[in-house]
Design a protein around this motif. Structure first.
Motif, PDB file in Angstrom:
ATOM      1  N   PRO A 152       0.872  -1.139  -0.090  1.00  0.00           N
ATOM      2  CA  PRO A 152      -0.046   0.050  -0.067  1.00  0.00           C
ATOM      3  C   PRO A 152       0.770   1.284  -0.015  1.00  0.00           C
ATOM      4  O   PRO A 152       0.441   2.196  -0.728  1.00  0.00           O
ATOM      5  CB  PRO A 152      -0.893  -0.237   1.399  1.00  0.00           C
ATOM      6  N   THR A 196      -4.612  -5.128  -0.419  1.00  0.00           N
ATOM      7  CA  THR A 196      -3.980  -3.892  -1.051  1.00  0.00           C
ATOM      8  C   THR A 196      -4.724  -3.499  -2.185  1.00  0.00           C
ATOM      9  O   THR A 196      -4.868  -2.334  -2.234  1.00  0.00           O
ATOM     10  CB  THR A 196      -2.363  -4.589  -1.492  1.00  0.00           C
ATOM     11  N   TRP A 199      -7.866  -1.791  -0.478  1.00  0.00           N
ATOM     12  CA  TRP A 199      -7.417  -0.450   0.207  1.00  0.00           C
ATOM     13  C   TRP A 199      -7.111   0.660  -1.059  1.00  0.00           C
ATOM     14  O   TRP A 199      -7.513   1.774  -0.942  1.00  0.00           O
ATOM     15  CB  TRP A 199      -6.098  -0.648   0.800  1.00  0.00           C
ATOM     16  N   ALA A 200      -6.487   0.247  -2.036  1.00  0.00           N
ATOM     17  CA  ALA A 200      -6.144   1.306  -3.158  1.00  0.00           C
ATOM     18  C   ALA A 200      -7.608   1.743  -3.741  1.00  0.00           C
ATOM     19  O   ALA A 200      -7.686   2.908  -4.142  1.00  0.00           O
ATOM     20  CB  ALA A 200      -5.299   0.447  -4.376  1.00  0.00           C
TER      21      ALA A 200
END
Length: 208
Positions: A152, A196, A199-200
């Motif tokens: 991240p 990840t 989250w992105a």
């Protein structure tokens, strides 16, 4: 006159269930596993097989160092590739001496990090005092945390930071992220990548 022995009838014999509980004390098998005797025996047998075939036998420590150097060299090549790609992405003229210098420093850093963390038969214990059966889980936890921090953060700086910050931080972060994913089990690696990506996506970042 000889006296005949009086035998007990079947009704007089008390029937009991056999004791199926495990041993309460440490067995020889537990002692052998605790002292890593089986792994030592396998290593010794492998050494004898190599000597029988005429191969040069290396000590487990030497094999561990060579393996670490090989992996670290691969990571250094990837780091150098990332260096070139970052400079090319921003349309900058590639500074070859700087790229080689940062790659050399990264090689030394990767070697110091890789050597203790990578599992090897010569290094089964990562943290002394903890039973061996928990060592692999500890390593997996470290790599999982490493993947969730480097991945991240790499996406974050690639979308928010300028050229100089990306040039200095993206290559080593990319190598650490890739290495941690490779070291993880399949399920843990997929889970880390999924976290990840989610989250992105929530942050509105792009991977390309």
């Amino acid at each position: 006159m000889a006296r005949q022995r009086k035998e007990k009838s079947v009704k007089d014999i008390k029937l009991e269930q056999p004791d199926r509980s495990g041993p309460t004390e440490q067995t020889l098998l537990d002692m052998a596993q605790g002292k890593n005797l089986f792994a030592m025996a396998d290593a010794r047998q492998a050494e004898l097989d190599r000597e029988k075939n005429g191969d040069v036998a290396l000590s487990p420590g030497a094999e561990r160092f060579l393996e670490a150097a090989l992996w670290t060299s691969t990571l250094a090549v990837i780091h150098f590739t990332f260096e070139v790609l970052v400079q090319h992405q921003y349309g900058m003229e590639i500074e070859w001496p700087s790229a080689w210098g940062r790659t050399a420093r990264a090689f030394v850093l990767f070697l110091f990090v890789f050597y203790p963390l990578h599992p090897h038969e010569a290094n089964p214990i990562l943290i002394p005092g903890i039973p061996r059966k928990y060592q692999q889980g500890i390593r997996q936890g470290i790599f999982f945390i490493m993947s969730l921090t480097s991945g991240p953060y790499l996406v974050h700086i690639s979308n928010k930071y300028g050229y100089l910050a990306v040039m200095k931080r993206a290559p080593p972060l990319g190598c650490l992220w890739l290495w941690s994913i490779v070291e993880l089990d399949l399920l843990s690696g997929v889970l880390s990548l999924f976290i990840t990506m989610v989250w992105a996506w929530q942050q509105g970042y792009a991977f390309a």
